[in-house]
Enzyme design. Structure first.
Site, PDB file in Angstrom:
ATOM      1  N   CYS A 110     -18.794  42.469 -49.573  1.00 36.45           N
ATOM      2  CA  CYS A 110     -19.222  41.718 -50.743  1.00 36.45           C
ATOM      3  C   CYS A 110     -18.116  41.661 -51.797  1.00 36.45           C
ATOM      4  CB  CYS A 110     -20.530  42.290 -51.288  1.00 36.45           C
ATOM      5  SG  CYS A 110     -21.397  41.141 -52.394  1.00 36.45           S
ATOM      6  N   HIS A 209     -24.038  42.516 -46.564  1.00 36.37           N
ATOM      7  CA  HIS A 209     -24.108  43.972 -46.736  1.00 36.37           C
ATOM      8  C   HIS A 209     -24.507  44.661 -45.429  1.00 36.37           C
ATOM      9  CE1 HIS A 209     -23.467  44.593 -51.081  1.00 36.37           C
ATOM     10  NE2 HIS A 209     -23.889  43.334 -51.166  1.00 36.37           N
ATOM     11  N   GLU A 211     -23.977  47.580 -44.470  1.00 38.53           N
ATOM     12  CA  GLU A 211     -24.401  48.979 -44.658  1.00 38.53           C
ATOM     13  C   GLU A 211     -25.907  49.088 -44.816  1.00 38.53           C
ATOM     14  OE1 GLU A 211     -24.246  47.525 -48.872  1.00 38.53           O
ATOM     15  OE2 GLU A 211     -23.137  47.120 -47.011  1.00 38.53           O
TER      16      GLU A 211
END
Length: 227
Positions: A110, A209, A211
């Site tokens: 990001c 994202h 993660e």
């Protein structure tokens, strides 16, 4: 064998610890968890007193999400919705340049992707709702937006993730010009969703994202490149 040591940049915030407000280096645990699950050993890198010498101790680097990159760094005036943390920009650009010089494996997420683009001579859209034709990339109800990305043939990103992927999205800025980096993925509205440098061992970034998803292939690829 020792697990590869992966540096994670941190948010620079104000927080209350003890009796007073103070500067805080913070990061959602999803990042370090993703590195651990991929076989790496995560270490947080704070922005308070940056030393590019840390790159010599690391096997890989993750540039994490967070605040907007200062538009002065790509020759633009600030939009009213742009929120920058200058000290974080300074620290992470120092680390990124040292990592590039050492050809250290780097993954951007990001804001991390946007920083890598700016460092490579690119430019950003400062507020996507102002750009005609772009779809929603950030919700206002506390949840991620969701959309498909098309991953371009002949890219490292394609080798890792395949031709198409549904991703989570939470950003009000985006890439207008990738500079010296190669575009690796696009949203259906044409917005750049991934970039990379094919001339380096591992220099790849995504706008979404990973993660915060069960899919840890990008972190696994970073750790493999760092091993």
């Amino acid at each position: 064998m020792a697990r590869p040591l992966i540096g994670l940049t941190t948010y620079l915030k104000r927080g209350v610890y003890g009796p007073a407000e103070t500067d805080v280096a913070a990061l959602p645990l999803a990042y370090s968890r993703s590195v651990r699950e991929a076989g790496g050993l995560p270490v947080l890198v704070a922005s308070d007193d940056p030393d590019p010498g840390i790159v010599g101790r690391l096997d890989g680097l993750v540039l994490t999400g967070g605040s907007d990159v200062d538009p002065a760094r790509y020759g633009a005036a600030a939009h009213p919705r742009t929120a920058v943390v200058t000290r974080r920009d300074d620290a992470e650009l120092l680390l990124l340049r040292a990592a590039v010089a050492a050809d250290l494996p780097v993954l951007g997420v990001c804001r991390g992707m946007q920083l890598m683009v700016v460092a490579a001579g690119g430019r950003l859209h400062q507020h996507l709702p102002d750009v005609p034709g772009l779809a929603e990339h950030r919700r206002t109800d506390g949840r991620y937006a969701s959309h498909v990305v098309r991953i371009l043939d002949g890219t490292r990103c394609r080798d890792i993730l395949g031709a198409e992927l549904e991703v989570n999205s939470h950003h009000h800025q985006g890439v207008a010009d990738a500079g010296g980096l190669k575009i690796a993925a696009l949203a259906p509205d044409g917005l750049v969703e991934a970039v990379e440098d094919p001339g380096r061992a591992f220099h790849l970034a995504v706008q979404w994202h990973p993660e915060d998803t069960p899919d840890k292939r990008l972190f696994a690829a970073l750790v493999a490149a760092a091993g």
